[in-house]
Design an enzyme around this catalytic site. Structure first.
Site, PDB file in Angstrom:
ATOM      1  N   PRO A   1      -9.850  -1.251  39.384  1.00 15.58           N
ATOM      2  CA  PRO A   1      -8.450  -1.305  38.946  1.00 15.58           C
ATOM      3  C   PRO A   1      -8.093  -0.069  38.123  1.00 15.58           C
ATOM      4  O   PRO A   1      -8.836   0.331  37.235  1.00 15.58           O
ATOM      5  CB  PRO A   1      -8.402  -2.569  38.088  1.00 15.58           C
ATOM      6  CG  PRO A   1      -9.529  -3.414  38.605  1.00 15.58           C
ATOM      7  CD  PRO A   1     -10.603  -2.448  38.992  1.00 15.58           C
ATOM      8  N   GLU A   2      -6.949   0.541  38.457  1.00 18.08           N
ATOM      9  CA  GLU A   2      -6.489   1.702  37.715  1.00 18.08           C
ATOM     10  C   GLU A   2      -5.330   1.297  36.815  1.00 18.08           C
ATOM     11  O   GLU A   2      -4.925   0.134  36.776  1.00 18.08           O
ATOM     12  CB  GLU A   2      -6.101   2.811  38.691  1.00 18.08           C
ATOM     13  CG  GLU A   2      -7.295   3.275  39.531  1.00 18.08           C
ATOM     14  CD  GLU A   2      -7.109   4.672  40.092  1.00 18.08           C
ATOM     15  OE1 GLU A   2      -6.460   5.501  39.446  1.00 18.08           O
ATOM     16  OE2 GLU A   2      -7.627   4.932  41.185  1.00 18.08           O
TER      17      GLU A   2
END
Length: 282
Positions: A2-3
């Site tokens: 996840p960014e």
């Protein structure tokens, strides 16, 4: 992994269900995450009211009356809100039960995430203290990036992915911002021009803001859902498109490795005149 946009969207998804609720119990089924979950977590947080949910870099911060829960999703973690108490699955490691019976459930197959707690000022915490500015704030400016990049011999892609320089510019968005700015990913940070720096700052802000907005409009329901933002199938310019044709010029997109990470780029797009392309593609 996840960014920043995924983490920001997660915060927005869970916040309405947690705000002003009181924690009744924290159940830890498997404490073996990136850092072991403290066995006292339930005692520390029980009966505390949730004052807010925010984000610093990729850390989700659940602010309580006396302290803060620091949550990191790691490579495979997700959060979802449950209105009942379904049987937990194999990878459902943490439940935060609220006073109204709603629970926040953390799922993490790879167990690279984190659940920590602190009552000290957040800016002093060892995971927070060294972090650079948030990319969508005024602190991340052309003047700042220009000054930080001078005489640096690091590749520009690695430079903007360094959380000590700026937080949250992960691999996907570094690829996209550099493409839109017309900058070769392996150009040394100290060699970028002032004009390139201006384009890069603008495009980092743009790709992240657009990704967050995209997540906001296609967000899956965090109540009973899988807890994952619903915008992973974005129409990206270069990331994940090695061997395909560039949408700007028709040249084949190439791939190389940057610190063991995939870097996709087009050698023909160097003008920096593609600033608004992402508005159409997302």
């Amino acid at each position: 992994m996840p960014e920043l946009p995924e983490v920001e969207t997660t915060c927005r998804g869970i916040e309405p269900h947690l705000n002003n609720r009181t924690i009744s119990r924290v159940t830890v089924r498997d404490a073996r995450l990136r850092w072991p979950i403290p066995p006292e977590l339930d005692d520390w947080t029980r009966d505390q009211r949730v004052l807010g949910v925010s984000r610093r870099s990729k850390y989700i911060l659940i602010q309580l009356e006396r302290g803060t829960l620091i949550v990191h999703l790691g490579m495979s973690g997700s959060l979802r809100v449950l209105l009942d108490d379904p049987t937990p699955g194999k990878h459902d490691h943490v439940d935060v039960e609220l006073d109204n019976g709603v629970r926040l459930r953390y799922n993490d197959p790879r167990r690279f995430g984190a659940w920590l707690y602190t009552e000290a000022p957040l800016e002093q915490h060892e995971l927070i203290a060294h972090l650079g500015p948030e990319p969508l704030t005024d602190d991340f400016s052309v003047d700042y990036l220009w000054a930080m990049s001078r005489k640096r011999k690091t590749k520009i892609k690695s430079f903007i992915m360094d959380a000590r320089i700026v937080v949250g510019v992960g691999n996907i968005y570094a690829n996209e911002a550099l493409f839109l700015s017309g900058i070769y990913p392996h150009k040394l940070a100290g060699k970028i021009t002032r004009a390139e720096c201006e384009r890069l700052v603008a495009n980092i802000k743009q790709v992240l803001a657009l990704a967050i907005n995209q997540g906001g409009t296609t967000l899956r329901d965090f109540v009973g859902g899988d807890g994952k933002p619903g915008y992973f199938a974005q129409s990206l310019n270069v990331y994940g498109r090695s061997g395909e044709l560039c949408r700007q010029c028709g040249t084949v997109i190439r791939e190389l490795r940057t610190n063991n990470r995939s870097t996709c780029f087009c050698r023909s797009v160097r003008s920096g005149n593609v600033l608004l392309t992402l508005v159409v593609l997302f």
